[in-house]
Design a protein around this motif. Structure first.
Motif, mmCIF file in Angstrom:
data_model
loop_
_atom_site.group_PDB
_atom_site.id
_atom_site.type_symbol
_atom_site.label_atom_id
_atom_site.label_comp_id
_atom_site.label_asym_id
_atom_site.label_seq_id
_atom_site.Cartn_x
_atom_site.Cartn_y
_atom_site.Cartn_z
ATOM 1 N N THR A 109 0.840 -1.200 0.000
ATOM 2 C CA THR A 109 0.000 0.000 0.000
ATOM 3 C C THR A 109 0.874 1.249 0.000
ATOM 4 N N ALA A 110 0.283 2.355 -0.463
ATOM 5 C CA ALA A 110 1.009 3.630 -0.474
ATOM 6 C C ALA A 110 1.341 4.076 0.940
ATOM 7 N N GLN A 111 0.454 3.794 1.889
ATOM 8 C CA GLN A 111 0.693 4.210 3.272
ATOM 9 C C GLN A 111 1.988 3.613 3.810
ATOM 10 N N HIS A 112 2.204 2.332 3.570
ATOM 11 C CA HIS A 112 3.447 1.694 4.014
ATOM 12 C C HIS A 112 4.640 2.186 3.192
ATOM 13 N N ALA A 113 4.463 2.338 1.884
ATOM 14 C CA ALA A 113 5.578 2.770 1.031
ATOM 15 C C ALA A 113 6.106 4.135 1.450
ATOM 16 N N VAL A 114 5.197 5.062 1.743
ATOM 17 C CA VAL A 114 5.611 6.406 2.166
ATOM 18 C C VAL A 114 6.437 6.342 3.435
ATOM 19 N N ARG A 115 5.956 5.612 4.408
ATOM 20 C CA ARG A 115 6.642 5.561 5.702
ATOM 21 C C ARG A 115 7.930 4.743 5.632
ATOM 22 N N GLN A 116 7.936 3.712 4.810
ATOM 23 C CA GLN A 116 9.185 2.971 4.612
ATOM 24 C C GLN A 116 10.229 3.833 3.926
ATOM 25 N N GLY A 117 9.791 4.664 2.979
ATOM 26 C CA GLY A 117 10.721 5.559 2.310
ATOM 27 C C GLY A 117 11.377 6.530 3.285
ATOM 28 N N LYS A 118 10.598 7.038 4.221
ATOM 29 C CA LYS A 118 11.152 7.961 5.216
ATOM 30 C C LYS A 118 12.176 7.255 6.107
ATOM 31 N N VAL A 119 11.859 6.033 6.529
ATOM 32 C CA VAL A 119 12.800 5.266 7.350
ATOM 33 C C VAL A 119 14.056 4.944 6.554
ATOM 34 N N ALA A 120 13.887 4.580 5.291
ATOM 35 C CA ALA A 120 15.039 4.269 4.444
ATOM 36 C C ALA A 120 15.945 5.486 4.300
ATOM 37 N N GLY A 121 15.366 6.677 4.122
ATOM 38 C CA GLY A 121 16.161 7.890 4.001
ATOM 39 C C GLY A 121 16.972 8.159 5.253
ATOM 40 N N ARG A 122 16.345 7.982 6.401
ATOM 41 C CA ARG A 122 17.063 8.197 7.665
ATOM 42 C C ARG A 122 18.151 7.136 7.864
ATOM 43 N N ASN A 123 17.842 5.901 7.513
ATOM 44 C CA ASN A 123 18.837 4.839 7.690
ATOM 45 C C ASN A 123 20.009 4.981 6.727
ATOM 46 N N LEU A 124 19.757 5.507 5.544
ATOM 47 C CA LEU A 124 20.857 5.788 4.624
ATOM 48 C C LEU A 124 21.758 6.873 5.204
ATOM 49 N N ALA A 125 21.143 7.893 5.794
ATOM 50 C CA ALA A 125 21.941 8.941 6.441
ATOM 51 C C ALA A 125 22.735 8.360 7.606
ATOM 52 N N ALA A 126 22.104 7.439 8.349
ATOM 53 C CA ALA A 126 22.795 6.817 9.480
ATOM 54 C C ALA A 126 23.989 5.989 9.010
ATOM 55 N N SER A 127 23.889 5.387 7.820
ATOM 56 C CA SER A 127 24.998 4.581 7.300
ATOM 57 C C SER A 127 26.212 5.447 6.964
ATOM 58 N N LEU A 128 25.978 6.743 6.847
ATOM 59 C CA LEU A 128 27.072 7.680 6.593
ATOM 60 C C LEU A 128 27.588 8.312 7.884
ATOM 61 N N GLY A 129 27.022 7.858 9.008
ATOM 62 C CA GLY A 129 27.481 8.359 10.291
ATOM 63 C C GLY A 129 26.658 9.477 10.869
ATOM 64 N N TYR A 130 25.519 9.774 10.242
ATOM 65 C CA TYR A 130 24.675 10.842 10.779
ATOM 66 C C TYR A 130 23.356 10.230 11.269
ATOM 67 N N GLY A 131 23.148 10.236 12.556
ATOM 68 C CA GLY A 131 21.951 9.646 13.128
ATOM 69 C C GLY A 131 22.121 8.162 13.375
ATOM 70 N N ALA A 132 21.031 7.538 13.804
ATOM 71 C CA ALA A 132 21.049 6.101 14.117
ATOM 72 C C ALA A 132 19.974 5.386 13.308
ATOM 73 N N SER A 133 20.296 4.162 12.862
ATOM 74 C CA SER A 133 19.320 3.358 12.132
ATOM 75 C C SER A 133 18.189 2.950 13.063
ATOM 76 N N ARG A 134 17.031 2.827 12.479
ATOM 77 C CA ARG A 134 15.894 2.378 13.282
ATOM 78 C C ARG A 134 15.053 1.398 12.463
ATOM 79 N N PRO A 135 14.381 0.488 13.122
ATOM 80 C CA PRO A 135 13.555 -0.487 12.389
ATOM 81 C C PRO A 135 12.268 0.159 11.892
ATOM 82 N N TYR A 136 11.686 -0.464 10.868
ATOM 83 C CA TYR A 136 10.411 0.034 10.356
ATOM 84 C C TYR A 136 9.267 -0.602 11.137
ATOM 85 N N LYS A 137 8.419 0.239 11.687
ATOM 86 C CA LYS A 137 7.248 -0.236 12.405
ATOM 87 C C LYS A 137 6.143 0.797 12.252
#
Length: 449
Positions: free
Chosen positions: A333-361
């Motif tokens: 669903t679009a609802q999950h895709a939107v929120r997964q995209g936001k988590v993915a963006g933050r986790n990509l930033a975390a992989s570069l050392g900015y912020g912390a990865s978090r699970p999708y829930k």
């Protein structure tokens, strides 16, 4: 210091939100050292939930097409369709809109290639049905509806006229229900325009007065089986009141150029078969050589692909674990895709050392279905609503969710409330250019030179 490149494949709900979140999350000190590249066949993000309103003449196409370059500063757009990924060399190959091949290297890769029309092994469907997953299909359907009613109005054969005024939608989920609801209102408006200069007869048209006929079929025992039964009943009641022939526990056994044979043996003469039975992951997924679940890429709760620390995936193409329902994966669903995209963006930033990865829930916040006019069915925060109030909530939600074009959408809604629909065939998308069996429904097929 070498510049890191993050490549995001696909600009649907998940890919767009990932690019947007990542570009906003990275601090200024990192932006010069990180390149964000978005690869997509088109230069716009398509707001799919409003596509039925494009097909029915309520909204103009550009209203639901949000410019990627205009709304994603700091993100480089590469127009192209990815056909191959070399994970060992960290490179992908794509073909641009002019047929030229290109290559891109990456340090980190996010796959959000989305989904395409779901196919079933029913004779004739691939040849005679059309799906509803991209702008070309919506534009084709709008022209096709206009054309069929114009041809029916000029037809001397009552049976042929009736067939041209009959529209069959298969699949009573969100998309199919909205297409039938909006389509019925659209064709009624067009039929009134044609009838002003035509003499009616008892034998003319699918009904005695020559008005169009819409059918909505589904194998499920009720329309909108994903929703609360009260909302399903509301949608069913609205469709029935408008004259839509809703048939549950029914499907198509065979399709021909003259009509469709239903599973109960009845033959329905029609020139319009609209396929909305669901979606399947983009065909690229099965060609990647990665582990899949239910045809979708396996990922962990952090959206990482197992065994590939530099690769992530989310949206319809990924089997994301649903932490709210252990053992299951999130629905497409679009609802999950939107929120997964936001988590993915933050986790990509975390992989570069900015912020912390978090699970999708994420817990579902409710769903809504626009039934055209002032009618809708919605359950925001599990509160069931129907009628004008549900319509207000639904439209408010869409406006809040759109990353652009809000004023233009509002203007089109206002004009539709006071002006008749426009009966104009642009003829830009032909039937052969939007085949049901397409790996890229967002792109119209062009002739091979």
């Amino acid at each position: 210091m070498s510049r890191s490149r993050i490549v995001i494949v696909g600009a649907g709900f998940a890919g767009y939100q990932a690019a947007r979140t990542l570009s906003r999350t990275l601090p200024r000190t990192l932006r010069g050292a990180v390149e964000i590249v978005l690869v997509n066949p088109n230069d716009y993000f398509l707001y799919l939930p409003l596509l039925p309103e494009v097909a029915s003449g309520v909204l103009e196409p550009r209203r639901v097409s949000v410019s990627l370059a205009g709304t994603l500063p700091g993100v480089r757009l590469v127009l192209g369709e990815v056909g191959e990924v070399d994970f060992d060399r960290r490179r992908l190959r794509y073909v641009d809109p002019e047929g030229r091949s290109g290559e891109l290297g990456y340090d980190r890769l996010l796959l959000t290639v989305g989904s395409v029309n779901k196919l079933l092994p029913i004779p004739g469907v691939a040849e005679h049905a059309h799906g509803f997953r991209g702008m070309p299909e919506a534009l084709y359907l709008r022209d096709h509806i206009n054309r069929q009613l114009a041809l029916a109005a000029a037809c001397d054969d009552p049976e042929e006229a009736a067939a041209r005024r009959t529209f069959v939608v298969v699949g009573a989920g969100y998309t199919g229900t909205e297409v039938a609801a909006h389509g019925q209102m659209f064709t009624d408006s067009l039929a009134r325009q044609h009838s002003r200069g035509a003499r009616r007869s008892e034998a003319d048209g699918a009904h005695a007065d020559g008005t169009p006929r819409w059918m909505l079929l589904d194998l499920a025992p009720r329309v909108l089986p994903e929703l609360d039964k009260r909302l399903s009943d509301t949608a069913h009641r609205v469709l029935r009141k408008r004259g839509v022939d809703v048939r549950t526990q029914m499907s198509v056994k065979e399709a021909t150029s003259e009509g469709v044979l239903l599973s109960d043996g009845e033959f329905i003469p029609t020139r319009s078969l609209i396929w909305c039975v669901g979606v399947r992951p983009d065909p690229l997924v099965k060609d990647l050589g990665l582990e899949t679940q239910q045809g979708r890429l396996m990922v962990d709760e952090y959206l990482r692909v197992p065994g590939r620390p530099d690769v992530m995936a989310c949206g319809d193409a990924a089997a994301v674990p649903d932490l709210t329902r252990p053992g299951e994966i999130t629905p497409m669903t679009a609802q999950h895709a939107v929120r997964q995209g936001k988590v993915a963006g933050r986790n990509l930033a975390a992989s570069l050392g900015y912020g912390a990865s978090r699970p999708y829930k994420h817990h579902d916040l409710g769903f809504m279905v626009d039934l055209g006019g002032v009618q809708a069915a919605a359950n925001p925060l599990r509160v069931p609503l129907s009628g004008p109030l549900a319509n207000l909530v639904t439209r408010g939600y869409h406006l809040a969710s759109m990353p652009g074009n809000r004023i233009r959408v509002l203007a089109d809604w206002a004009l539709d409330a006071v002006l008749p629909r426009q009966a104009a065939q642009l003829g830009l998308v032909r039937s052969w250019s939007v085949p049901l069996e397409s790996s890229s429904p967002e792109v119209a097929r062009t002739p091979v030179p």
